[in-house]
Write a protein that holds these residues in place. Structure first.
Motif: not given
Length: 330
Positions: A7, A9, A11, A169-170, A181
């Motif tokens: 994924t 998306k 940051r 970053e994911e 996490h």
């Protein structure tokens, strides 16, 4: 190949004070780079300027263009530059607001192959030894709930598939053996191994920095040790040069170190000044890096032995973004 299930998306952002502590003023360095160098125009490479001649390539601070030693700065204008294999990567700060970085991929003749525009200010650029996988980092400014906040955005482009990850970053992170996490996970300074799959990078979280080893195929990353920033893998793949935070004094924040990947032992180089750069390996024995120019404007290129011996030496005045380009394979 990068896992297409990842994924991608936007940051999440670290508060400005926290990131300034982690990056030790790097933001100020890049924010003022264009003013120091005179706000150069974006220009293309001269037709005669190619990567076919082996030697040291770098960014010339007087013109903002890529140069070769010996020679004149006839390459394209870049704020960060790197080359390996059959490809070169140039990062440019586009005019206007908000800040945007243009990442341009070239072949050895400096023909543009692909251009990607991402938010933020140019910071780091690297190409895998084969030239097939590229990465860049930019400072993203004001992109979240924190009006005065910023973060780093690190992208990876796989030329074998054309697949682009605008922000990594994911990527699943394992910290200290446990799946981790956190909203403040922040990557920068990717550096690739010769297999076009394994990579090393810095990850920051919880006010600390870590060296991570990543796997593109498995789309995963794991921490190896703390207090490692801007890793640079040696040509033989056995060592990593990095900047280590050794002080809270802004004038002496970092020291240039080398880490042996076999046993994770480290040693300082003979460079005792604070190096705020991602060092480059000129060969298996020598590191090159930029330091603020002695005249107080721009940067100078220095070199030092990687084994801790010797002394720093001035390599090219008024220069940055060094890379050694070998002769083209026949």
């Amino acid at each position: 190949m990068i896992n297409p299930r990842a994924t991608v998306k936007a940051r999440t952002t670290v508060l400005v004070l926290a990131v300034l502590v982690l990056l030790g003023g790097s933001l100020g360095y890049v924010l003022h780079a264009r003013q120091r160098d005179g706000g150069h125009r974006l220009v293309a490479a001269e037709a005669s300027f190619t990567l076919d001649r082996p030697g040291l390539y770098y960014r010339d601070g007087a013109t903002g263009r890529v140069a070769r030693t010996p020679g004149t700065p006839d390459g394209p204008s870049c704020e960060r530059f790197y080359a390996a294999g059959e490809r070169a990567l140039c990062l440019r700060a586009l005019p206007g607001t908000p800040a945007r970085t243009q990442a341009v991929v070239y072949d050895r003749a400096f023909t543009e192959l692909r251009t990607v525009t991402v938010p933020g200010i140019p910071n780091r650029a690297r190409v895998s030894p084969s030239g097939q996988v590229l990465s860049w980092t930019s400072f993203a400014v004001g992109d979240s709930y924190a009006k005065s906040g910023f973060s780093t955005r690190t992208s990876i482009l796989d030329l074998r598939t054309g697949y682009l990850v605008k922000s990594i970053e994911e990527i699943p992170l394992t910290l200290g053996g446990t799946r981790y996490h956190a909203a403040d996970v922040n990557y920068w300074g990717v550096n690739f191994a010769a297999d076009d799959n394994r990579f090393y990078a810095t990850v920051a979280t919880g006010g600390r920095t870590h060296l991570v080893e990543g796997d593109l195929k498995a789309w995963s990353a794991r921490t190896l040790r703390e207090n490692v920033e801007c890793p640079s893998l040696s040509p033989d793949g056995t060592r990593i040069a990095f900047k280590k935070r050794v002080s809270d004094d802004p004038a002496a924040l970092w020291r240039l170190y080398v880490l042996d990947l076999a046993d994770l032992r480290e040693h300082p180089t003979a460079e005792s000044r604070s190096v705020d750069d991602q060092a480059a390996w000129l060969d298996d024995d020598t590191l090159a890096y930029a330091l603020p120019a002695r005249e107080g404007k721009g940067a100078d290129l220095w070199s030092v032995p990687a084994d801790g011996s010797g002394a720093p030496g001035l390599l090219v005045p008024g220069a940055s973004s060094p890379v050694t380009v070998p002769a083209a394979p026949r």
